[in-house]
Motif scaffolding. Structure first.
Motif, PDB file in Angstrom:
ATOM      1  N   TYR B 181      46.045  51.079  39.987  1.00  0.00           N
ATOM      2  CA  TYR B 181      44.636  51.495  39.791  1.00  0.00           C
ATOM      3  C   TYR B 181      43.633  51.010  40.632  1.00  0.00           C
ATOM      4  O   TYR B 181      42.738  51.579  41.310  1.00  0.00           O
ATOM      5  N   TRP B 182      43.564  49.588  40.778  1.00  0.00           N
ATOM      6  CA  TRP B 182      42.851  49.113  41.624  1.00  0.00           C
ATOM      7  C   TRP B 182      42.751  49.213  42.829  1.00  0.00           C
ATOM      8  O   TRP B 182      41.589  49.196  43.735  1.00  0.00           O
ATOM      9  N   LEU B 183      43.799  49.602  43.458  1.00  0.00           N
ATOM     10  CA  LEU B 183      43.759  50.336  45.018  1.00  0.00           C
ATOM     11  C   LEU B 183      42.982  51.468  45.006  1.00  0.00           C
ATOM     12  O   LEU B 183      42.748  51.837  46.181  1.00  0.00           O
ATOM     13  N   THR B 184      42.799  52.103  43.919  1.00  0.00           N
ATOM     14  CA  THR B 184      41.958  53.394  44.129  1.00  0.00           C
ATOM     15  C   THR B 184      40.499  52.984  43.919  1.00  0.00           C
ATOM     16  O   THR B 184      39.611  53.945  43.712  1.00  0.00           O
ATOM     17  N   GLN B 185      40.033  51.900  43.547  1.00  0.00           N
ATOM     18  CA  GLN B 185      38.668  51.380  43.461  1.00  0.00           C
ATOM     19  C   GLN B 185      38.100  50.479  44.339  1.00  0.00           C
ATOM     20  O   GLN B 185      37.951  49.471  44.081  1.00  0.00           O
ATOM     21  N   PRO B 186      37.941  51.129  45.649  1.00  0.00           N
ATOM     22  CA  PRO B 186      37.520  50.234  46.578  1.00  0.00           C
ATOM     23  C   PRO B 186      36.094  49.680  46.413  1.00  0.00           C
ATOM     24  O   PRO B 186      35.436  48.900  47.395  1.00  0.00           O
ATOM     25  N   ASP B 187      35.205  50.244  45.457  1.00  0.00           N
ATOM     26  CA  ASP B 187      33.851  50.005  45.365  1.00  0.00           C
ATOM     27  C   ASP B 187      33.718  48.681  44.222  1.00  0.00           C
ATOM     28  O   ASP B 187      32.901  48.429  43.649  1.00  0.00           O
ATOM     29  N   ALA B 188      35.140  48.057  43.985  1.00  0.00           N
ATOM     30  CA  ALA B 188      35.097  46.807  43.045  1.00  0.00           C
ATOM     31  C   ALA B 188      35.194  45.671  43.698  1.00  0.00           C
ATOM     32  O   ALA B 188      36.129  44.998  42.961  1.00  0.00           O
ATOM     33  N   PRO B 189      34.981  45.327  44.863  1.00  0.00           N
ATOM     34  CA  PRO B 189      35.390  43.829  45.425  1.00  0.00           C
ATOM     35  C   PRO B 189      34.527  42.836  44.741  1.00  0.00           C
ATOM     36  O   PRO B 189      33.229  43.288  44.310  1.00  0.00           O
ATOM     37  N   THR B 190      34.897  41.752  44.667  1.00  0.00           N
ATOM     38  CA  THR B 190      34.043  40.501  44.440  1.00  0.00           C
ATOM     39  C   THR B 190      33.431  39.972  45.391  1.00  0.00           C
ATOM     40  O   THR B 190      34.359  39.473  46.258  1.00  0.00           O
ATOM     41  N   ILE B 191      32.223  39.925  45.431  1.00  0.00           N
ATOM     42  CA  ILE B 191      31.536  39.067  46.872  1.00  0.00           C
ATOM     43  C   ILE B 191      30.949  38.060  46.417  1.00  0.00           C
ATOM     44  O   ILE B 191      30.028  38.124  45.785  1.00  0.00           O
ATOM     45  N   ILE B 192      31.437  36.822  46.946  1.00  0.00           N
ATOM     46  CA  ILE B 192      30.614  35.390  46.470  1.00  0.00           C
ATOM     47  C   ILE B 192      30.216  34.650  47.730  1.00  0.00           C
ATOM     48  O   ILE B 192      30.939  34.476  48.690  1.00  0.00           O
ATOM     49  N   PRO B 193      28.823  34.753  47.789  1.00  0.00           N
ATOM     50  CA  PRO B 193      28.079  34.313  49.041  1.00  0.00           C
ATOM     51  C   PRO B 193      28.243  32.556  48.971  1.00  0.00           C
ATOM     52  O   PRO B 193      29.046  32.088  47.938  1.00  0.00           O
ATOM     53  N   SER B 194      28.653  32.051  50.119  1.00  0.00           N
ATOM     54  CA  SER B 194      29.026  30.979  50.322  1.00  0.00           C
ATOM     55  C   SER B 194      28.090  29.661  49.342  1.00  0.00           C
ATOM     56  O   SER B 194      28.590  28.513  49.004  1.00  0.00           O
ATOM     57  N   TRP B 195      26.723  29.790  49.231  1.00  0.00           N
ATOM     58  CA  TRP B 195      25.984  29.140  48.557  1.00  0.00           C
ATOM     59  C   TRP B 195      25.948  29.335  47.134  1.00  0.00           C
ATOM     60  O   TRP B 195      25.435  28.593  46.399  1.00  0.00           O
TER      61      TRP B 195
END
Lengths: 525, 525
Positions: B181-195
């Motif tokens: 399922y998640w392979l079909t959801q390319p718009d759901a990454p989690t992006i955590i800035p370093s700060w």
């Protein structure tokens, strides 16, 4: 396991033996009983002010060597001085105390082209006194994006107002100092695709199913680069911070079949959480006893576990085990990194605890590791982590990889990278110098003093700049209460197993809060 | 706290009371002692095959209603059937058993334009039988990027070879089913800035310093949307998975001052980890006793804590507390989500444990939460988490926000989103149907059977599709050993407190491994 072995570093022939450095000799606890008791309260505290010692001929000579010789250290230091972004900070209204080190006190300026747009917003819109608050980093376009969330003591739309009546809370050792560094590293985000890390087990795991082998490799490379730990042939166990690994080690070193619980001891002043964390599980396996020297002097032959935090929290000294009996030793090396203290030799103990929190500042990630000599002990510790939390978050592990690789790659040849440990050491050194200068003639406090030692990583000698300043009130009074009366919430000596005459002050808070601490302590003359 | 209260849902007036649904009546344990003992072994096991019951007139009638009426459920189901990407999977070589539900068995096709390039690589380059392995997601350009890391039982450069002699390990309930399922959801990454997330404390925290209030809001919204829990006026405590929260609850419900340890009980078959997790701490506060019905029948008036997992792991039944004394109840509701079971009413118990692992499949994130009625209990649980691990990784919390918001937003009006629970329910239903069909005439196994119930979230009735199939060998033999002899590594009845005649089989593994399980079990006729 023998605590003598645990206490005696056996680093490689090339590395300087720990005991040959002046600072380690000073803290070696081998000069008789009275000296040991003094050392236990805090080996680095004397009645002399820090600055007197800071200006000793030895240190001046070392500084001269450092600045004159074309050593790698001199290279880095000169680069720190050259950062045009840092120079722009001179004369900032936040500089309570001006001195020649001022240019090193902060990470780059908010107008730096190196900053991401968010970081720039953060520093510019919130005056450096708050977070530019967004609901989530992916939702900057939502209506609730774009407000400043001010740090304690600051208010206003742009956090431009300092509330001089506020309580300044430095009770915890929250390592937020490093935020400013990471704001200058827009190329170090952690990106986790949604399909990654579903399994309990690490995709590529080490000998323990939950541990990402790429993280393990990164950690071993970092220790290799810094030279602060022997890792070859050792086992790496991951934990949810070193707090969990401390419990895992207690579990691994004890048995349910033992007729009595094993005694847990630590020389005073000891890390304030040891007692609570040892007690709260109400385990039949171990019991908190406290002061390791009292335990040793009682002459008991009971089994024991001794905890040694080195550099020590709270007092910054390079501690060693004191009991020297037939017990086990857990070495907490959270602060044995070159921004805090000279690296004099690779640490070489049977159980060594480390944490991301105090290296890069990412305490919120909850990532710690143990380097363990005995495979059986390592396996038992990993079992504890499995039963307790079914492993460590794969996301925390992914973050650990990104952040640790960012700081190791800051030492490669890419000119746009800033060398993390050198920058951080400079900032901490500046904080210590400013604090010491401000309090050098204090009628209230006795300041700690440290002697310089040669750091194999920096290739030069410097004095330790521990994460905490361990103060003693000159008058026998409740020192934390004194600070509280002046609106500084600190942690008093009792938590560390000593008298209320001592108090721990964090050197790791965000810049405006550190500056506020400095001005309030200075006003206590 | 009274377990009667704990056991009796007091949902809102609008919601269907739990006891009025057929499935809940069946599992209500109110029909005398013999029925209760049967129920404890597994209320849903009978000598009839699953398919017999599956085809009951009631279920056919409900299916007809579902397909004919223009209900929201019918809307969703028709959409599932309409997914052109799914339709392309028909006739795949992985379809061991063809039936009319085949079109629902998989998440979208590898050639879908919805897939990210990585996901597409993953499915195409590794034949769907392995991960497209990269050193780190940020390093796709490094030389070591681009190799397939095959799942167990597969090999070859493109994981194209099935090793028919391999051991198929389904010992754990690793929820990797959801990866597709998640392979079909390319718009759901989690992006955590370093700060981000340096502090121990959540930037915007709820009443507990370590908990991100935005995550709390997201969790409450999700429960509100699904209607599976009463959250209003309740406290939310976060943990490193629900395993830690189980320990936190044991801690909160007991006292160090109690003269004897509190008994911990759970009706058999119970979750296999309860015993080990209760025992390993060697706490003076509590002790593992086991079978809750034996404890009840012993007539003791000792204080106790009863654990109730509902839907049950391993057997899928909707369990309730059985002791009914003056003890406390911990309700583990990990599987009370509509892809596994009909949501008949909001769960309403004093201590409810939940986990991200079994909702979205992200077990590796280690994120669980407790919904707690009593503030004092919640505060004690939060204290346990603080002492044990100093909170929960802020990165895991950030990931939780992204993933949970992705599945709630899959129910908004954006047509490009696919409704998570409906898709997942269809996949699980298909797996159950295929497995049941394959084993319906088995001479070896007794299959579980379930009756349909009306699900308030889907607006239609369906049979539960639990995460595990709880099999009983018809002959009194070691059923796990039988499976092992046929190269299936499963978890035998002993771990769940019952005889070796039972075995737990995971329904949640990755598609090619589930298909292999199916073919191996079918070959055991």
């Amino acid at each position: 396991m023998d605590s003598n072995e645990g206490g005696a570093p056996t680093g490689s022939q090339d590395a300087m033996p720990v005991l040959s450095s002046p600072i380690m000799q000073r803290f070696s606890f081998e000069n008789g009983h009275h000296a040991q008791r003094m050392a236990a309260v805090c080996p680095s505290v004397s009645s002399k002010g820090f600055m007197t010692n800071f200006a000793t001929p030895v240190y001046i000579a070392l500084l001269a060597v450092m600045l004159v010789l074309p050593s790698p250290a001199a290279d880095w230091i000169s680069k720190v001085h050259e950062f045009p972004l840092i120079k722009q900070m001179n004369g900032s209204s936040n500089d309570y105390f001006t001195n020649s080190r001022e240019s090193m006190m902060c990470f780059p300026h908010p107008e730096s082209p190196r900053l991401s747009s968010y970081a720039s917003d953060h520093l510019q819109l919130c005056s450096g006194n708050g977070h530019y608050e967004i609901a989530s980093h992916q939702e900057r376009t939502t209506p609730d994006a774009g407000a400043c969330h001010c740090y304690g003591c600051f208010s206003g739309k742009h956090c431009e107002h300092l509330n001089s009546d506020c309580d300044l809370n430095i009770f915890h050792g929250d390592p937020t100092l490093f935020e400013e560094y990471w704001l200058t590293q827009p190329d170090a985000p952690t990106i986790i695709p949604s399909w990654q890390g579903l399994s309990y087990f690490a995709h590529r795991h080490n000998s323990y199913l939950f541990v990402d082998s790429f993280l393990e490799q990164t950690i071993r490379q970092l220790h290799g680069m810094i030279g602060n730990a022997v890792t070859e042939g050792r086992f790496l166990v991951l934990g949810v911070g070193s707090t969990q690994l401390y419990q895992a080690a207690l579990y691994a070193l004890t048995s349910p079949d033992s007729p009595t619980p094993t005694s847990v001891v630590s020389a005073i002043p000891h890390y304030s959480s040891f007692e609570g964390v040892t007690r709260f599980l109400d385990s039949r396996r171990f019991k908190w006893i406290g002061d390791a020297e009292k335990f040793r002097d009682s002459g008991t032959s009971e089994p024991y576990i001794e905890l040694v935090t080195s550099p020590n929290n709270p007092c910054g000294s390079m501690n060693k085990a004191v009991v020297n009996g037939n017990g086990s030793v857990i070495n907490d090396l959270a602060y044995y990194w070159p921004h805090y203290t000279p690296i004099t030799a690779p640490a070489d103990y049977p159980i060594m605890l480390w944490t991301l929190s105090k290296i890069t500042g990412h305490a919120g990630t909850r990532l710690g590791w143990a380097i363990v000599e005995d495979e059986k002990i390592a396996t038992k510790m990993a079992f504890f982590v499995q039963m307790n939390t079914l492993g460590v978050s794969q996301d925390a592990q992914a973050r650990g990889v990104t952040l640790l690789r960012s700081i190791t790659s800051s030492y490669n040849t890419r000119p746009e990278r800033q060398p993390f440990f050198h920058l951080s050491q400079a900032v901490l050194e500046d904080r210590w110098a400013r604090m010491s200068q401000a309090l050098q003639n204090s009628s209230r406090f006795v300041l700690p003093e440290f002697e310089p030692a040669s750091c194999s990583f920096f290739g030069r000698a410097f004095q330790p700049n521990p994460p905490f300043m361990w103060l003693k009130c000159k008058v026998d009074e409740d020192c934390a209460q004194l600070l509280k009366d002046h609106k500084i919430i600190s942690r008093g000596g009792r938590a560390f197993g000593v008298s209320t005459q001592y108090v721990r002050v964090s050197m790791l808070d965000r810049r405006p809060l550190f500056d506020l601490l400095l001005s309030r302590l200075a006003a206590l003359h």
